[in-house]
Design a protein around this motif. Structure first.
Motif, mmCIF file in Angstrom:
data_model
loop_
_atom_site.group_PDB
_atom_site.id
_atom_site.type_symbol
_atom_site.label_atom_id
_atom_site.label_comp_id
_atom_site.label_asym_id
_atom_site.label_seq_id
_atom_site.Cartn_x
_atom_site.Cartn_y
_atom_site.Cartn_z
ATOM 1 N N PHE A 125 0.847 -1.192 0.000
ATOM 2 C CA PHE A 125 0.000 0.000 0.000
ATOM 3 C C PHE A 125 0.877 1.235 0.000
ATOM 4 O O PHE A 125 2.023 1.202 0.460
ATOM 5 N N LEU A 143 -3.576 4.033 -1.665
ATOM 6 C CA LEU A 143 -3.568 3.093 -2.787
ATOM 7 C C LEU A 143 -3.151 1.714 -2.271
ATOM 8 O O LEU A 143 -2.201 1.612 -1.495
ATOM 9 N N THR A 144 -3.880 0.684 -2.671
ATOM 10 C CA THR A 144 -3.489 -0.683 -2.304
ATOM 11 C C THR A 144 -3.366 -1.528 -3.562
ATOM 12 O O THR A 144 -4.084 -1.320 -4.533
ATOM 13 N N LEU A 145 -2.430 -2.461 -3.513
ATOM 14 C CA LEU A 145 -2.383 -3.517 -4.521
ATOM 15 C C LEU A 145 -2.792 -4.791 -3.806
ATOM 16 O O LEU A 145 -2.158 -5.194 -2.826
ATOM 17 N N GLU A 154 -3.808 -9.394 -9.680
ATOM 18 C CA GLU A 154 -3.545 -8.262 -8.801
ATOM 19 C C GLU A 154 -4.462 -7.124 -9.208
ATOM 20 O O GLU A 154 -4.586 -6.819 -10.391
ATOM 21 N N CYS A 156 -5.680 -2.995 -8.265
ATOM 22 C CA CYS A 156 -5.333 -1.771 -7.548
ATOM 23 C C CYS A 156 -6.621 -1.122 -7.058
ATOM 24 O O CYS A 156 -7.550 -0.913 -7.845
ATOM 25 N N ALA A 158 -7.878 2.291 -4.880
ATOM 26 C CA ALA A 158 -7.459 3.555 -4.273
ATOM 27 C C ALA A 158 -8.679 4.307 -3.782
ATOM 28 O O ALA A 158 -9.787 4.126 -4.298
ATOM 29 N N LEU A 185 -1.266 7.152 -9.241
ATOM 30 C CA LEU A 185 -1.694 5.818 -9.704
ATOM 31 C C LEU A 185 -0.706 5.283 -10.734
ATOM 32 O O LEU A 185 -0.277 4.130 -10.665
ATOM 33 N N ASN A 188 2.406 3.792 -9.493
ATOM 34 C CA ASN A 188 2.302 2.598 -8.650
ATOM 35 C C ASN A 188 1.626 1.400 -9.300
ATOM 36 O O ASN A 188 1.579 0.330 -8.689
ATOM 37 N N VAL A 189 1.095 1.579 -10.488
ATOM 38 C CA VAL A 189 0.364 0.498 -11.132
ATOM 39 C C VAL A 189 1.024 0.155 -12.453
ATOM 40 O O VAL A 189 1.380 1.049 -13.218
ATOM 41 N N CYS A 195 -3.360 -4.435 -15.125
ATOM 42 C CA CYS A 195 -3.852 -4.446 -13.737
ATOM 43 C C CYS A 195 -5.182 -3.695 -13.638
ATOM 44 O O CYS A 195 -5.265 -2.524 -13.984
ATOM 45 N N ILE A 197 -8.079 -1.465 -12.127
ATOM 46 C CA ILE A 197 -7.998 -0.330 -11.198
ATOM 47 C C ILE A 197 -9.395 0.061 -10.741
ATOM 48 O O ILE A 197 -10.313 0.195 -11.561
#
Ligand code: NDP
Ligand code: CA
Length: 316
Positions: A125, A143-145, A154, A156, A158, A185, A188-189, A195, A197
């Motif tokens: 995160f 933000l979390t993955l 995975e 994302c 947020a 974003l 981090n993504v 991925c 979102i």
């Protein structure tokens, strides 16, 4: 005894393999009691000793996998209650929350993300104080993955709570905050890795504001708003490509305010909307609007069931 909660028609269980996300500005206890001036809401309905259970009831009722909250100034309570149902969480307070200037406050308000740890694994995160023209503002983003264990994908997730209040300057400020969050974003993504979102929050902006278009038109992500054009976004209403008519409806000393400012944005290439929780009708909400004994916040919760679309990435 409390009057019954406002009832919204939604299945408790989500479709197989879908992802159920709940987005909600729960109304800060300190702000609700002391700053908002909800003139049609009885003070007893804002009493934390009962209101806290209404908040928990609302969350448990819809049985979400992932929960995005704003105006959280009782994280410890929420975290303890949600842990009993298998949720883990992350909290990030605003740097200079208006709550801390209120007598008897319970600390700053901030954003939180919870996820069901049986079904999701936290990969990482990140938190950020949102910047406007390279200067920190008083707004934050988490933000979390998360690894969706059932599919191995995975995703994302947020959440944010943008600057409140009306005016041309503030709408520009929110737009700059939106751009900063989109860049965050992007840092981090791994967009190339396909991925999915989800970015949910209280954006304090109606669909006509620039930040709404900025988010939907960013070509890096292909984001859309989950409630946009959803049939039955309001119970019994047909809707043609529009957002619901309101996500918040309250009466303050300065007047009545009923508008759409909360959204669940999602990446169209990776996710499909299976169904959304309808908003209550004006009749269900009642003439005094919310918060009330029937509903603990001035914002309604948004709940979306997402289907994961097949990955276009051959390496997965
Ligand atoms: P925001 O302007 O983003 O708003 C803070 C909260 O006020 C939000 O949770 C918002 O709820 C709520 N709000 C929105 N409209 C109204 C309204 N008409 N009446 C009452 N509450 C409303 O705050 P910032 O984080 O940018 O902080 C700035 C504010 O905090 C200033 O207005 C200032 O008064 C106060 N402050 C005071 C300090 C002090 O020294 N006393 C220091 C720091 C802040 P929602 O998002 O649901 O609309
Ligand atoms: Ca508020």
């Amino acid at each position: 005894a409390l009057p019954p909660r406002i009832e919204r028609n939604f299945p408790r269980d989500r479709p197989a393999d879908s992802i159920r996300l709940l987005q909600w500005n729960i109304l800060s206890q300190s702000l609700g009691e002391h700053n908002d001036n909800f003139i049609r809401c009885p003070m007893e309905a804002l009493d934390w000793r009962t209101r806290r259970y209404r908040i928990i009831e609302e969350i448990f009722e819809y049985n979400p996998d992932i929960i995005c909250l704003q105006e959280v100034d009782h994280y410890q309570f929420l975290s303890r209650a949600l842990r009993t149902q298998g949720y883990e969480g992350i909290y990030f307070p605003k740097p200079d929350s208006p709550c801390i200037y209120i007598k008897g406050n319970n600390g700053p308000d901030g954003c939180a993300i919870f996820y069901r740890s049986n079904d999701y694994e936290l990969i990482k995160f990140e938190t950020r104080i949102v910047e406007v023209w390279r200067v920190q503002s008083n707004q934050v983003v988490i933000l979390t993955l998360l690894r969706h264990k059932a599919s191995g994908r995975e995703i994302c997730v947020a959440t944010t709570h943008l600057k409140a209040r009306q005016g041309a300057l503030l709408s520009t400020l929110r737009n700059e905050q939106g751009k900063d969050i989109l860049d965050f974003l992007h840092q981090n993504v791994d967009v190339a890795a396909d991925c999915p979102i989800i970015m949910a929050g209280d954006f304090n902006a109606e669909p006509s504001e620039p930040v709404y278009s900025t988010i939907r038109s960013d070509s890096r992500f292909g984001l859309d708003s989950a409630y946009r054009g959803c049939d039955g976004a309001v119970d019994g209403a047909e809707d043609a490509g529009q957002e619901p008519p309101y996500t918040t409806w309250k009466v303050r000393g300065e007047g009545e305010s009923c508008h759409t400012i909360d959204y669940v944005f999602f990446s169209r290439r990776q996710l499909g909307v299976n169904q959304v929780l309808p908003f209550p009708t004006g009749e269900q909400i009642g003439p005094d609007r919310v918060p009330s004994f029937q509903y603990p916040s001035d914002h309604f919760s948004l709940v979306v069931d997402f289907d994961l679309l097949p990955s276009a990435n051959v390496s997965q």
